[in-house]
Design an enzyme around this catalytic site. Structure first.
Site, short mmCIF file in Angstrom:
data_model
loop_
_atom_site.label_atom_id
_atom_site.label_comp_id
_atom_site.label_asym_id
_atom_site.label_seq_id
_atom_site.Cartn_x
_atom_site.Cartn_y
_atom_site.Cartn_z
N ARG A 247 2.41 -6.62 4.55
CA ARG A 247 3.22 -7.23 5.60
C ARG A 247 2.71 -8.66 5.80
NH1 ARG A 247 6.42 -3.89 4.72
NH2 ARG A 247 7.31 -2.32 6.10
N GLU A 276 9.40 -13.86 7.84
CA GLU A 276 10.44 -13.55 6.85
C GLU A 276 11.75 -13.09 7.48
OE1 GLU A 276 8.40 -10.30 4.67
OE2 GLU A 276 10.04 -9.01 5.33
N HIS A 308 10.45 -9.98 -0.47
CA HIS A 308 10.30 -8.57 -0.05
C HIS A 308 11.13 -7.64 -0.95
CE1 HIS A 308 8.96 -6.11 3.64
NE2 HIS A 308 9.07 -5.32 2.60
P1 NAI Z 1 -0.40 4.24 3.57
O1 NAI Z 1 -0.31 4.57 5.03
O2 NAI Z 1 -0.29 5.33 2.57
O3 NAI Z 1 -1.80 3.49 3.28
C1 NAI Z 1 -2.31 2.47 4.07
C2 NAI Z 1 -3.84 2.50 3.92
O4 NAI Z 1 -4.36 1.35 4.58
C3 NAI Z 1 -4.48 3.74 4.55
O5 NAI Z 1 -5.33 4.37 3.63
C4 NAI Z 1 -5.25 3.18 5.72
O6 NAI Z 1 -6.43 3.91 6.03
C5 NAI Z 1 -5.56 1.77 5.21
N1 NAI Z 1 -5.97 0.83 6.24
C6 NAI Z 1 -5.62 0.80 7.55
N2 NAI Z 1 -6.26 -0.21 8.18
C7 NAI Z 1 -7.02 -0.83 7.23
C8 NAI Z 1 -7.91 -1.92 7.26
N3 NAI Z 1 -8.16 -2.59 8.38
N4 NAI Z 1 -8.51 -2.27 6.10
C9 NAI Z 1 -8.29 -1.60 4.96
N5 NAI Z 1 -7.45 -0.55 4.89
C10 NAI Z 1 -6.82 -0.17 6.01
O7 NAI Z 1 0.67 3.11 3.32
P2 NAI Z 1 1.35 2.69 1.93
O8 NAI Z 1 2.54 3.54 1.68
O9 NAI Z 1 0.30 2.60 0.90
O10 NAI Z 1 1.89 1.24 2.29
C11 NAI Z 1 1.00 0.19 2.62
C12 NAI Z 1 1.79 -0.92 3.25
O11 NAI Z 1 2.61 -1.52 2.24
C13 NAI Z 1 2.81 -0.45 4.32
O12 NAI Z 1 2.23 -0.32 5.58
C14 NAI Z 1 3.82 -1.54 4.29
O13 NAI Z 1 3.45 -2.52 5.24
C15 NAI Z 1 3.72 -2.12 2.88
N6 NAI Z 1 4.93 -1.87 2.10
C16 NAI Z 1 5.52 -2.95 1.49
C17 NAI Z 1 6.67 -2.78 0.73
C18 NAI Z 1 7.32 -3.92 0.01
O14 NAI Z 1 8.49 -3.80 -0.38
N7 NAI Z 1 6.63 -5.03 -0.21
C19 NAI Z 1 7.30 -1.46 0.62
C20 NAI Z 1 6.55 -0.39 1.23
C21 NAI Z 1 5.42 -0.61 1.97
#
Ligand code: NAI
Length: 347
Positions: A247, A276, A308
């Site tokens: 994000r 964005e 995005h």
């Molecule tokens: P997820 O919930 O499976 O994994 C997120 C991980 O980040 C978790 O393991 C969590 O413990 C960790 N985390 C939380 N706070 C943290 C910190 N301060 N430092 C390091 N790690 C931390 O989420 P997922 O599915 O892997 O997605 C990650 C992010 O990707 C989403 O939240 C979303 O913002 C973004 N995203 C972007 C997309 C795009 O089209 N560019 C599409 C889908 C998601």
């Protein structure tokens, strides 16, 4: 369990107001409901205070990453009879979950549609930036076959730091483990499956100091807002690459520009941007760009930005639509979406 308030009378189709609709959203949602059991109302505009009235008569609103679901919009939605928010995305940073809980509005999301889509896109940004594919493409089309300025490095043997090893970060690690890189990660909840790939967990500062490439895959929360600021950038290896497909506000964009100007940051790959919502998902090619920070980013030869599109694969769109329909059906049957987002999740 009591019927959810706003449940349509027997035989009536539930009305879902879909905001920020593009043609691919429409076609995939219709395809996910072949029996036409849902009355979709598609709106191109974003959901925000000025457009919320369009949801009148709907049981649910279906929203995307740049829709505004703050306390004011949620209160209006509730007053209009809406009882469910269906997010067509994994992230839920744009929803005031406390306000939703106070109003009794349920929120569902699509936690996993294709971690491969985003992880592969991140890799595409990395490889393109390193080997200057974005520059080579234009050069060759102009008949310029000189190689000056196109020098890259072998990824093999380099150190890649992954911030957040949830679904996408773990998939990115899995893909990169085939490149012969040293993998570092930081995450408050380390994963044994990721460790088993040979990934070493470190604190953020140690990861930043050791990595040639840093890739961000954590959600946007109050704790991760501007996680990569001027201080963090100063702790990175000089010349390191930074990738952000999570994000926009996880990084401080003005600090990025300073680090690019000084040459401290070697290259920057972005699929997301703090502001964005005013730019992405629309054709603005006939308009004068008003965002001076974004305009400055576009001037750097070592910056590659996509709008995005990390999620944008056929497989992911199909999965998003199917999970959205499933969230609605589950809500109709039980009063809760299959994949609820609640305040407890981020407490
Ligand atoms: P997820 O919930 O499976 O994994 C997120 C991980 O980040 C978790 O393991 C969590 O413990 C960790 N985390 C939380 N706070 C943290 C910190 N301060 N430092 C390091 N790690 C931390 O989420 P997922 O599915 O892997 O997605 C990650 C992010 O990707 C989403 O939240 C979303 O913002 C973004 N995203 C972007 C997309 C795009 O089209 N560019 C599409 C889908 C998601």
């Amino acid at each position: 369990m009591a019927e959810p308030t706003g449940t349509p009378a027997h035989g009536a189709r539930p009305v879902v107001a879909v905001f920020s609709t593009r043609s691919h959203d429409r076609s995939h949602l219709l395809e996910a409901d072949p029996e036409a059991s849902i009355a979709w109302r598609f709106f191109e505009q974003r959901l925000e205070a000025s457009t919320v009235q369009a949801a009148e008569g709907a049981l649910a609103v279906c929203a995307f990453v740049n829709d505004t679901l703050d306390a004011g919009v949620l209160a209006r939605l509730h007053a209009l009879g809406v009882r469910l928010v269906l997010l067509r995305c994994a992230g839920f940073n744009n929803v005031d979950l406390c306000a939703a809980a106070d109003l009794g509005l349920r929120v569902g999301r699509v936690p996993e549609y294709s971690p491969h889509a985003v992880a592969e896109h991140t890799l595409a940004l990395l490889l393109a930036l390193n080997r200057k594919i974005h520059r080579a493409y234009n050069r060759v089309r102009e008949g310029n076959f000189a190689l000056d300025g196109l020098l890259g490095f072998d990824l093999h043997g380099k150190t890649v730091g992954v911030v957040g090893t949830g679904r996408i970060g773990a998939t990115f690690c899995r893909i990169l483990s085939g490149f012969g890189v040293r993998l570092l990660a930081t995450d408050p909840c380390p994963s044994e499956a990721v460790r088993a790939l040979g990934v070493e967990y470190l604190e953020l500062d140690a990861l930043l100091a050791a990595s040639d490439v840093v890739s961000l895959h954590c959600p946007l929360t109050p704790q991760t807002h501007h996680l990569i600021d001027a201080g963090a950038l100063a702790r990175m290896k000089p010349g390191a690459f930074l990738l952000n497909t999570s994000r926009g506000a996880v990084v401080d964009t003005r600090a990025l520009i300073a680090a690019l100007k000084s040459g401290r940051l070697g290259a920057l790959g972005l699929d997301v941007y703090e502001e964005e919502a005013h730019l992405f998902f629309r054709d603005l090619s006939e308009q004068v760009l008003q965002d001076d920070v974004f305009a400055r980013l576009l001037t750097f030869p070592n910056v590659l930005i996509t709008g995005h599109q990390g999620f944008f694969t056929r497989e992911a769109l199909r999965a998003i639509a199917a999970t959205t329909v499933d969230n609605l059906r589950c809500f109709l049957a039980t009063g809760a979406p299959r994949h609820p987002v609640s305040v407890e999740r981020i407490a």
